[in-house]
Design a protein around this motif. Structure first.
Motif, PDB file in Angstrom:
ATOM      1  N   GLY A   1       6.591  10.205   7.249  1.00 58.32           N
ATOM      2  CA  GLY A   1       6.809   8.738   7.006  1.00 58.32           C
ATOM      3  C   GLY A   1       7.163   8.236   5.585  1.00 58.32           C
ATOM      4  O   GLY A   1       7.749   7.258   5.372  1.00 58.32           O
ATOM      5  N   LYS A   2       6.539   8.770   4.543  1.00 55.86           N
ATOM      6  CA  LYS A   2       6.797   8.661   3.235  1.00 55.86           C
ATOM      7  C   LYS A   2       8.355   8.543   2.945  1.00 55.86           C
ATOM      8  O   LYS A   2       8.577   7.785   2.275  1.00 55.86           O
ATOM      9  N   GLU A   3       8.736  10.064   3.227  1.00 55.88           N
ATOM     10  CA  GLU A   3      10.268  10.195   3.022  1.00 55.88           C
ATOM     11  C   GLU A   3      11.078   9.271   3.676  1.00 55.88           C
ATOM     12  O   GLU A   3      12.152   8.803   3.095  1.00 55.88           O
ATOM     13  N   LEU A   4      10.635   8.814   4.961  1.00 51.32           N
ATOM     14  CA  LEU A   4      11.547   7.701   5.619  1.00 51.32           C
ATOM     15  C   LEU A   4      11.675   6.338   4.842  1.00 51.32           C
ATOM     16  O   LEU A   4      12.745   6.038   4.529  1.00 51.32           O
ATOM     17  N   ARG A   5      10.609   5.872   4.215  1.00 50.04           N
ATOM     18  CA  ARG A   5      10.390   4.523   3.568  1.00 50.04           C
ATOM     19  C   ARG A   5      11.315   4.914   2.369  1.00 50.04           C
ATOM     20  O   ARG A   5      12.108   4.004   1.738  1.00 50.04           O
ATOM     21  N   PHE A   6      11.188   6.003   1.562  1.00 46.29           N
ATOM     22  CA  PHE A   6      11.852   6.647   0.621  1.00 46.29           C
ATOM     23  C   PHE A   6      13.472   6.141   0.537  1.00 46.29           C
ATOM     24  O   PHE A   6      14.070   5.764   0.071  1.00 46.29           O
ATOM     25  N   GLN A   7      13.696   6.979   1.699  1.00 45.44           N
ATOM     26  CA  GLN A   7      15.130   6.967   2.078  1.00 45.44           C
ATOM     27  C   GLN A   7      15.666   5.562   2.501  1.00 45.44           C
ATOM     28  O   GLN A   7      16.886   5.403   2.147  1.00 45.44           O
ATOM     29  N   ARG A   8      14.900   4.926   3.065  1.00 47.46           N
ATOM     30  CA  ARG A   8      15.418   3.494   3.598  1.00 47.46           C
ATOM     31  C   ARG A   8      15.673   2.782   2.305  1.00 47.46           C
ATOM     32  O   ARG A   8      16.774   2.033   2.292  1.00 47.46           O
ATOM     33  N   GLU A   9      14.725   2.754   1.561  1.00 44.55           N
ATOM     34  CA  GLU A   9      14.754   1.837   0.134  1.00 44.55           C
ATOM     35  C   GLU A   9      15.525   2.038  -0.827  1.00 44.55           C
ATOM     36  O   GLU A   9      16.444   1.580  -1.560  1.00 44.55           O
ATOM     37  N   LYS A  10      15.893   3.527  -0.672  1.00 43.40           N
ATOM     38  CA  LYS A  10      17.144   4.176  -1.506  1.00 43.40           C
ATOM     39  C   LYS A  10      18.526   3.349  -1.047  1.00 43.40           C
ATOM     40  O   LYS A  10      19.350   3.236  -1.801  1.00 43.40           O
ATOM     41  N   ALA A  11      18.335   3.282   0.195  1.00 41.46           N
ATOM     42  CA  ALA A  11      19.741   2.843   0.994  1.00 41.46           C
ATOM     43  C   ALA A  11      19.732   1.245   0.669  1.00 41.46           C
ATOM     44  O   ALA A  11      20.924   0.803   1.216  1.00 41.46           O
TER      45      ALA A  11
ATOM     46  N   THR B   1      10.635  -3.541  14.474  1.00 44.83           N
ATOM     47  CA  THR B   1      10.187  -3.125  13.153  1.00 44.83           C
ATOM     48  C   THR B   1       8.884  -2.832  12.922  1.00 44.83           C
ATOM     49  O   THR B   1       8.461  -2.021  12.054  1.00 44.83           O
ATOM     50  N   SER B   2       7.934  -3.331  14.024  1.00 42.49           N
ATOM     51  CA  SER B   2       6.548  -2.815  13.975  1.00 42.49           C
ATOM     52  C   SER B   2       6.367  -1.428  14.299  1.00 42.49           C
ATOM     53  O   SER B   2       5.776  -0.817  13.746  1.00 42.49           O
ATOM     54  N   TYR B   3       7.348  -0.931  15.145  1.00 44.66           N
ATOM     55  CA  TYR B   3       7.516   0.560  15.447  1.00 44.66           C
ATOM     56  C   TYR B   3       7.845   1.318  14.265  1.00 44.66           C
ATOM     57  O   TYR B   3       7.135   2.379  13.983  1.00 44.66           O
ATOM     58  N   LEU B   4       8.839   0.883  13.634  1.00 45.13           N
ATOM     59  CA  LEU B   4       9.386   1.617  12.378  1.00 45.13           C
ATOM     60  C   LEU B   4       8.199   1.536  11.183  1.00 45.13           C
ATOM     61  O   LEU B   4       7.905   2.455  10.562  1.00 45.13           O
ATOM     62  N   SER B   5       7.538   0.412  11.211  1.00 44.77           N
ATOM     63  CA  SER B   5       6.412   0.185   9.974  1.00 44.77           C
ATOM     64  C   SER B   5       5.336   1.435  10.330  1.00 44.77           C
ATOM     65  O   SER B   5       4.826   2.018   9.508  1.00 44.77           O
ATOM     66  N   GLU B   6       5.054   1.757  11.695  1.00 42.81           N
ATOM     67  CA  GLU B   6       3.874   2.478  12.050  1.00 42.81           C
ATOM     68  C   GLU B   6       4.284   4.073  11.831  1.00 42.81           C
ATOM     69  O   GLU B   6       3.508   4.835  11.388  1.00 42.81           O
TER      70      GLU B   6
ATOM     71  N   GLN C   1       1.483   6.802  11.211  1.00 41.30           N
ATOM     72  CA  GLN C   1       0.816   6.380  12.094  1.00 41.30           C
ATOM     73  C   GLN C   1       1.163   6.511  13.683  1.00 41.30           C
ATOM     74  O   GLN C   1       0.667   6.229  14.634  1.00 41.30           O
ATOM     75  N   ARG C   2       2.484   6.908  13.746  1.00 40.20           N
ATOM     76  CA  ARG C   2       3.254   6.770  14.896  1.00 40.20           C
ATOM     77  C   ARG C   2       4.121   8.036  14.610  1.00 40.20           C
ATOM     78  O   ARG C   2       4.967   8.007  13.690  1.00 40.20           O
ATOM     79  N   ARG C   3       4.571   8.796  15.831  1.00 42.27           N
ATOM     80  CA  ARG C   3       5.844   9.699  15.733  1.00 42.27           C
ATOM     81  C   ARG C   3       7.016   9.125  16.102  1.00 42.27           C
ATOM     82  O   ARG C   3       7.231   8.176  16.920  1.00 42.27           O
ATOM     83  N   MET C   4       7.950   9.653  15.506  1.00 42.20           N
ATOM     84  CA  MET C   4       9.286   9.080  15.723  1.00 42.20           C
ATOM     85  C   MET C   4       9.972   9.801  16.787  1.00 42.20           C
ATOM     86  O   MET C   4       9.869  11.152  16.731  1.00 42.20           O
ATOM     87  N   PRO C   5      10.494   9.027  17.981  1.00 38.14           N
ATOM     88  CA  PRO C   5      11.133   9.671  18.907  1.00 38.14           C
ATOM     89  C   PRO C   5      12.515  10.088  18.543  1.00 38.14           C
ATOM     90  O   PRO C   5      13.097   9.635  17.599  1.00 38.14           O
ATOM     91  N   VAL C   6      12.933  11.187  18.998  1.00 41.08           N
ATOM     92  CA  VAL C   6      14.094  11.880  18.648  1.00 41.08           C
ATOM     93  C   VAL C   6      15.308  10.863  18.626  1.00 41.08           C
ATOM     94  O   VAL C   6      16.204  11.017  17.931  1.00 41.08           O
TER      95      VAL C   6
ATOM     96  N   LYS D   1       0.952  -1.098   0.074  1.00 31.83           N
ATOM     97  CA  LYS D   1       0.045  -0.051   0.040  1.00 31.83           C
ATOM     98  C   LYS D   1       0.953   1.381   0.021  1.00 31.83           C
ATOM     99  O   LYS D   1       1.665   1.510   0.747  1.00 31.83           O
ATOM    100  N   ASP D   2       0.581   1.995  -0.846  1.00 32.25           N
ATOM    101  CA  ASP D   2       1.406   3.333  -0.877  1.00 32.25           C
ATOM    102  C   ASP D   2       0.925   4.315   0.140  1.00 32.25           C
ATOM    103  O   ASP D   2      -0.123   4.296   0.722  1.00 32.25           O
ATOM    104  N   ILE D   3       1.628   5.316   0.677  1.00 36.71           N
ATOM    105  CA  ILE D   3       1.512   6.300   1.411  1.00 36.71           C
ATOM    106  C   ILE D   3       1.399   7.355   0.951  1.00 36.71           C
ATOM    107  O   ILE D   3       1.855   8.010  -0.007  1.00 36.71           O
ATOM    108  N   ASP D   4       0.112   8.005   1.669  1.00 32.79           N
ATOM    109  CA  ASP D   4      -0.427   9.421   0.816  1.00 32.79           C
ATOM    110  C   ASP D   4       0.228  10.441   1.713  1.00 32.79           C
ATOM    111  O   ASP D   4      -0.222  10.745   2.842  1.00 32.79           O
ATOM    112  N   GLY D   5       1.363  11.093   1.256  1.00 30.11           N
ATOM    113  CA  GLY D   5       2.154  12.174   2.282  1.00 30.11           C
ATOM    114  C   GLY D   5       1.595  13.467   2.374  1.00 30.11           C
ATOM    115  O   GLY D   5       1.702  14.100   3.305  1.00 30.11           O
TER     116      GLY D   5
END
Length: 299
Positions: free
Chosen positions: A20-30, A45-50, A55-60, A7-11
């Motif tokens: 979240g969409k940018e994070l996936r892009f950068q992860r897959e790019k790497a 991984t479930s935390y990162l997926s959300e 669906q979830r905020r990234m902690p610092v 499923k695509d992410i609607d940024g």
């Protein structure tokens, strides 16, 4: 049988979705899987997926780990501030991490000795508390804060993935008339209602308990399936989240001792319902007055 299409992410839906969409892009790019990206962090991984799905905020601390792993030069750490502001409308800025965390908690244990915790407040009680602390603000600002506070109670809805919520209430809260008797009866009945629906576990710390391990401060202790435990403590105009393991352990020990000093849940529910009935019947007395009356009767 092959896997379904991802499923695509609607940024454009929200700030968290955008990042979240940018994070996936950068992860897959790497060329990294989610497991590879979180390796060496405290998160699963479930935390990162959300986070990737908005669906979830990234902690610092996780953002810093991601920036180091992906070589994104602090980008995601800087993004945390944007996401925090998007998530905290109607709440104080320092409360942002708690708003996110409580939605994903396995357990929440709370001690708030001078007011009913926000998750338990009725509309009238929430408004009275907000008005007392911000007496000069405009009505629409107060309305936004009350609405945001009440929205947190969705944690207790049947369809929601529920945390186990344990709360220790000082008897002072049952006797302190923040509202008119009808309003106080409603507030206490709200707590009793949640207990009877098996959504919360209350304990009342009676006046007679005397000195106890948590005489200073408040605490909200949260545990998670895929992240380290977190403590939130609050004063009048500030709040602090604590994730240092040694400090969290100290708060855990103090809370356990506090819980041991409180009445069991069944007796606590009976006291809450009795206080509500007193308000309804005009028989409310302050806790100190009750003690004085009891002492006179015993003489």
């Amino acid at each position: 049988m092959g896997q379904g299409k991802r499923k695509d992410i609607d940024g454009s839906q929200s700030v968290p979705c955008f990042y979240g969409k940018e994070l996936r892009f950068q992860r897959e790019k790497a060329g990294l899987s989610m497991a590879q990206l979180v390796e060496g962090s405290f998160y699963g991984t479930s935390y990162l997926s959300e986070i990737e799905r908005g669906q979830r905020r990234m902690p610092v601390d996780l953002a810093r780990h991601v920036d180091r792993t992906l070589g994104t030069d602090g980008y995601f750490e800087r993004c945390c501030e944007d996401v925090r502001r998007a998530r905290t409308r109607g709440h104080a800025e320092y409360f942002g991490r708690v708003l996110e965390a409580e939605k994903h908690a396995l357990t929440i244990e709370e001690w708030c000795p001078t007011v009913f915790p926000g998750l338990l407040q009725t509309r009238a009680y929430a408004r009275a508390v907000v008005r007392a602390t911000h007496p000069m603000e405009a009505d629409d600002e107060t309305d936004a804060k009350v609405k945001a506070r009440l929205a947190r109670a969705s944690l207790f809805e049947e369809q929601h993935k529920k945390p186990a919520y344990w709360v220790v209430l000082h008897e002072y809260l049952l006797r302190q008339p923040v509202l008119e008797p009808e309003g106080m009866a409603e507030q206490l009945s709200q707590v009793a209602y949640l207990v009877k629906r098996r959504r919360i576990f209350p304990q009342v710390l009676p006046w007679s308990a005397g000195a106890h391990p948590f005489m200073l401060g408040t605490a909200m202790i949260m545990t998670f399936a895929d992240a380290p435990p977190l403590v939130y403590t609050e004063s009048l105009h500030s709040g602090q989240t604590i994730d240092d393991p040694s400090l969290v352990a100290e708060y855990r020990k103090s809370y356990d001792l506090l819980r041991a000093a409180a009445l069991p849940p069944e007796a606590s529910l009976a006291m809450i319902e009795s206080a509500a009935e007193d308000y309804r019947n005009g028989k409310h007395t302050h806790g100190l007055e009750r003690r004085q009356l009891a002492e006179k009767q015993s003489q």
